[in-house]
Design an enzyme around this catalytic site. Sequence first.
Site, mmCIF file in Angstrom:
data_model
loop_
_atom_site.group_PDB
_atom_site.id
_atom_site.type_symbol
_atom_site.label_atom_id
_atom_site.label_comp_id
_atom_site.label_asym_id
_atom_site.label_seq_id
_atom_site.Cartn_x
_atom_site.Cartn_y
_atom_site.Cartn_z
ATOM 1 N N ASN A 10 8.035 0.574 47.369
ATOM 2 C CA ASN A 10 7.288 1.805 47.622
ATOM 3 C C ASN A 10 6.258 1.489 48.708
ATOM 4 O OD1 ASN A 10 5.678 4.064 47.576
ATOM 5 N ND2 ASN A 10 4.923 3.778 45.478
ATOM 6 N N LYS A 12 4.276 3.513 50.060
ATOM 7 C CA LYS A 12 3.091 4.384 49.966
ATOM 8 C C LYS A 12 2.757 4.920 51.366
ATOM 9 C CE LYS A 12 1.815 1.870 45.847
ATOM 10 N NZ LYS A 12 0.792 1.449 44.905
ATOM 11 N N HIS A 94 4.424 9.190 40.356
ATOM 12 C CA HIS A 94 3.649 7.954 40.534
ATOM 13 C C HIS A 94 2.213 8.218 40.101
ATOM 14 C CE1 HIS A 94 1.668 4.545 42.378
ATOM 15 N NE2 HIS A 94 2.850 3.970 42.465
ATOM 16 N N GLU A 96 -0.470 7.484 41.408
ATOM 17 C CA GLU A 96 -1.328 7.947 42.511
ATOM 18 C C GLU A 96 -1.146 9.444 42.747
ATOM 19 O OE1 GLU A 96 -0.049 4.935 45.271
ATOM 20 O OE2 GLU A 96 -1.040 3.428 44.013
ATOM 21 N N GLU A 164 4.577 1.410 35.177
ATOM 22 C CA GLU A 164 3.550 0.867 36.061
ATOM 23 C C GLU A 164 2.177 1.074 35.421
ATOM 24 O OE1 GLU A 164 5.127 0.766 40.403
ATOM 25 O OE2 GLU A 164 4.128 2.671 40.076
ATOM 26 N N GLY A 170 -1.833 -2.851 42.576
ATOM 27 C CA GLY A 170 -2.661 -3.273 43.710
ATOM 28 C C GLY A 170 -3.844 -4.150 43.327
ATOM 29 N N SER A 208 1.718 -5.185 40.916
ATOM 30 C CA SER A 208 1.429 -6.549 41.371
ATOM 31 C C SER A 208 2.615 -7.504 41.214
ATOM 32 C CB SER A 208 0.178 -7.109 40.670
ATOM 33 O OG SER A 208 -0.959 -6.322 40.993
ATOM 34 N N GLY A 229 4.955 -2.395 45.404
ATOM 35 C CA GLY A 229 4.128 -1.775 46.435
ATOM 36 C C GLY A 229 3.867 -2.747 47.570
HETATM 37 P P1 13P Z 1 1.645 -3.021 43.965
HETATM 38 O O1 13P Z 1 2.946 -3.779 43.915
HETATM 39 O O2 13P Z 1 0.991 -3.055 45.304
HETATM 40 O O3 13P Z 1 0.740 -3.417 42.838
HETATM 41 O O4 13P Z 1 2.014 -1.465 43.726
HETATM 42 C C1 13P Z 1 2.822 -1.113 42.661
HETATM 43 C C2 13P Z 1 3.200 0.315 42.824
HETATM 44 O O5 13P Z 1 2.390 1.210 42.661
HETATM 45 C C3 13P Z 1 4.587 0.617 43.212
HETATM 46 O O6 13P Z 1 4.875 1.960 43.055
#
Ligand code: 13P
Length: 249
Positions: A10, A12, A94, A96, A164, A170, A208, A229
Site C-alpha cells: 500500500n 498510500k 483502511h 486511515e 492492521e 508506521g 510495520s 506500507g
Molecule cells: P506500515 O507497513 O508502514 O506500518 O503500514 C501498514 C499499512 O497501513 C498498510 O496498509
Amino acid sequence: MAPRKLAAGNWKMNGDLASLTEIDQLCKAHPEPGCDMLICPPALLVYPMVASAQTHALMVGGQDCHAKESGAHTGDISAAQLRDAGADYVILGHSERRADHGETNADVAAKAAAAHQAGLIAIICVGETEAQRDAGETLSVIGDQIAGSLPERSDSANTVIAYEPVWAIGTGRTPTNEQIAEVHGFIRRQLDGRTGDAVNLRLLYGGSVKPVNAAEIFAIPNVDGALVGGASLKAADFGGIVAALEAAG
Ligand code: 13P
C-alpha cells in the site's frame, strides 16, 4: 484449493511516475513469484503501473473506491473505473480512511459490494486502536468490523481481510506472535458459517512488516500474507518480504 498467499503493498499518498522504476526492479527480481504480488499505488498511478507491469506477474490495485458506479461525486473514483484502468484489487476501510474520512463499517460494506460487482477483489481492513486494546476490547472491535464491513457473498475469490492494528501502522511496533495468532484465529472463526467459502479467504497481517520480521510473521497460523506500507515503496524491501512469503510456502 486454498488461494495463493498474497504480498500486498500500500503506497498510500507516496510515489510519482519516477517511482515506477521500483516496479521494474521488483518485477525483474521476481519474474515468477511463488505468491501473488500486488501494489496499490495512488489512483493516478494505477494505469501507468498496470502498463509498466504488463508483461509481469505484478497485480495492481486501488486504495479506495466509491460505492456508486458513476455520477455526481466530485473527486471520487468508482470500482468500475479502477477495473477499467486495469486494477485487480482495491483496499477498503483502511484505518486511515476510517479516521480521516469517517468511513463506517456500513460504508465499507457498500464499497466492497461495488468492488465485487465490478470484478475487483476487495481487501477489507480491520484493526483496533491502542486504547481499544488497552481496554480489552480488541476482539469485540474486530468482530463488529468483520460483521459490518463484509457484504453478502464475500468469498475467498473476491475478498481478502487485512488485520492492521492501528498502533502498529508506521510505528515500528508489532504485536507479539501470540497476539497476531489470537486475532487471526478469531477472524477465521468469525468467517466460519458465512455463506460460500468465506472461511477460506486470505487473512493478511499489516503494521510495520519489514524484511527482517516477515519470516517470523508468516510462520504464524492463519497468516496468509501481508499488507505492507512503508516497506513496499522500495523494490529491495518489498522483494525481501515477497521472498519470505515464498519461503513460507
Ligand atoms: P506500515 O507497513 O508502514 O506500518 O503500514 C501498514 C499499512 O497501513 C498498510 O496498509
